[in-house]
Design an enzyme around this catalytic site. Structure first.
Site, mmCIF file in Angstrom:
data_model
loop_
_atom_site.group_PDB
_atom_site.id
_atom_site.type_symbol
_atom_site.label_atom_id
_atom_site.label_comp_id
_atom_site.label_asym_id
_atom_site.label_seq_id
_atom_site.Cartn_x
_atom_site.Cartn_y
_atom_site.Cartn_z
ATOM 1 N N CYS A 396 0.835 -1.210 0.000
ATOM 2 C CA CYS A 396 0.000 0.000 0.000
ATOM 3 C C CYS A 396 0.873 1.265 0.000
ATOM 4 O O CYS A 396 1.691 1.460 0.904
ATOM 5 C CB CYS A 396 -0.898 0.000 1.236
ATOM 6 S SG CYS A 396 -1.769 1.563 1.489
ATOM 7 N N CYS A 399 0.619 3.318 3.262
ATOM 8 C CA CYS A 399 1.380 2.741 4.373
ATOM 9 C C CYS A 399 2.864 3.055 4.197
ATOM 10 O O CYS A 399 3.565 3.400 5.154
ATOM 11 C CB CYS A 399 1.163 1.229 4.438
ATOM 12 S SG CYS A 399 -0.536 0.715 4.728
#
Length: 476
Positions: A396, A399
């Site tokens: 991600c 993230c």
């Protein structure tokens, strides 16, 4: 002598009539008279050339002028024989492009500057290529095209939901460069049906794909059907999940071009290898107009309801469709970036099932929790220490964007009586995390206080160390 003159005049009239007829029948099917596509010949742009020059090699060769070039005058018209030579040269150049190995071309341009790549694209495709302008950093593409000194075309998708600042930028850019942007609009009947059936903001409830398909993807498809190539502002660092492997030139994997069929459209990405900061340094140095929303924290700019400013520690694409999971951060214009594996699933960067994705949050002060570990943590009612846990997926981009601040937080809190931990919540653990751990999208941050059985979800999107520390102090 007079007889021959009369014969020549009659022949000239016949050729002119045939030429005009050929243009009107080949370039204007009845269904397109009212709204010619990009690349279609318009009535005001007709040039009388011989029928032979319009059918060389059985290919359609466009004689429409780029929109940023002076209008033709009578004196600029060339005799039909000369026009045939010009058309022949253009067609020959296109033949070379079609048989050329684009992968080899991409490799040869891998270290080239955006200006060199832009120059090569315009040289090869001339009037059959156009720049896709979104009203954001794509203005850099227009500046590069301007610097080449070659004619160029620009088109944009007006979805009807853009910010006022974006519309003002369109007007400013047209005046700055002396061009006319070719606007593409969604089908009014399709938009009307969507809004009447689902309301103005249905995308907040069932995802943005349907709205984007009507307002962006289909108008783009119509635009590209009039081109042989297009130029985009994609960069590898824009979205590590979907754009990390884009080449500087490729066969478009999704859309069709003028000749129809697979492989009929070439896609150029001149700034693919450029960092976002370098693009902005270029824009400032060249003093070109930019969207005023950038100064308010907007980095990636789309439609007004689906775009917002990003905060410190957030990736630029997190300002787009923020209510959805990271894998939905493409609207469909660059759908080909999302690859599929042999099982038909999206690539590892999207669903996180591949073990080849490097893990993140690697500070020695960050505890890695297993499924059993976080279940045990949830069962403890009287914890000796407070815990702060990030639910993440290593693929991600959002993230990844907060990795530095979370690692710094772990180092700062080392030995303070607060445990800093991570739990990988994608793949097989995703449904559990949604059901038991309040996972909405990645990343989700939870605080487990000392004397509480229920974790508290961090509600803010500010993921810098100070914001996380402040929240932790309020609830610990």
């Amino acid at each position: 002598k007079s007889v021959f003159s009369l014969l020549e005049m009659a022949l000239a009239i016949n050729v002119s009539s045939s030429s005009s007829s050929a243009i009107s029948t080949s370039s204007f099917p009845s269904s397109e008279l009212k709204a010619p596509r990009i690349g279609s010949l318009r009535l005001s742009d007709r040039v009388n050339v011989s029928t032979a020059s319009l059918s060389l090699s059985g290919k359609r060769s466009s004689s429409v002028k780029p929109l940023n070039v002076q209008s033709f005058t009578k004196e600029s018209f060339v005799p039909s024989q000369a026009a045939s030579v010009v058309a022949s040269e253009v067609t020959e150049k296109l033949d070379v492009v079609e048989v050329e190995d684009l992968e080899e071309l991409a490799k040869s341009l891998e270290t080239a500057s955006p200006l060199e790549i832009m120059d090569k694209a315009l040289e090869k495709f001339g009037n059959d290529i156009a720049i896709a302008f979104s009203g954001a950093e794509d203005v850099a593409l227009i500046e590069y095209a301007h610097l080449t000194g070659r004619p160029f075309r620009v088109f944009s998708l007006d979805t009807g939901r853009l910010n006022p600042e974006t519309y003002r930028l369109f007007d400013t850019v047209e005046k700055h460069y002396g061009i006319r942007i070719e606007y593409m609009f969604p089908d009014a009947v399709e938009v009307q049906a969507l809004v009447r059936n689902k309301g103005l903001f249905s995308f907040y409830e069932d995802g943005h794909q349907e709205c984007c398909r009507i307002r962006k993807v289909r108008p783009l498809r119509r635009a590209l059907k009039g081109l042989r190539a297009w130029i985009t502002g994609q960069r590898k660092d824009q979205s590590p999940g979907t754009r990390s492997e884009i080449p500087v030139v490729q066969v478009d994997p999704v859309f069709e071009g003028l000749d129809g069929g697979a492989g009929s459209l070439v896609k150029w990405n001149p700034v693919a290898n450029v960092e976002g900061n370098d693009v902005w340094n270029f824009l400032r140095t060249m003093d070109v107009p930019v969207n005023t929303l950038h100064a308010a924290g907007y980095v990636s700019i789309g439609c007004e309801p689906c775009t917002r400013a990003v905060l410190p520690g957030q990736h630029e694409r997190e300002g787009r469709w923020w209510w959805e999971d990271a894998k939905a951060k493409e609207c469909g214009l660059h759908k080909g970036n999302i690859k599929e594996n042999s099982n038909g699933n999206a690539n590892a960067n999207v669903n996180g099932t591949s073990s080849t994705v490097a893990d993140i949050f690697k500070s020695e002060n960050v505890v890695s929790l297993s499924r059993q570990g976080i279940e045990n943590l949830m069962k403890l009612e009287n914890r000796k220490e407070a815990w702060i846990v990030v639910l993440y997926a290593p693929w991600c981009p959002f993230c990844q964007a907060m990795e530095g601040s979370f690692d710094e937080l772990a180092d700062k809190l080392g030995g303070s009586g607060v445990k800093v931990a991570k739990f990988r919540a994608d793949g097989d653990q995703k449904e559990f995390a949604k059901r038991e751990l309040q996972l909405g999208s990645f990343p989700t941050i939870l605080v487990f206080p000392k004397n509480s059985s229920r974790p508290i979800k961090y509600p803010s999107e500010k993921r810098d160390v100070d914001s996380l520390t402040s929240f932790l102090n309020l609830v610990r």
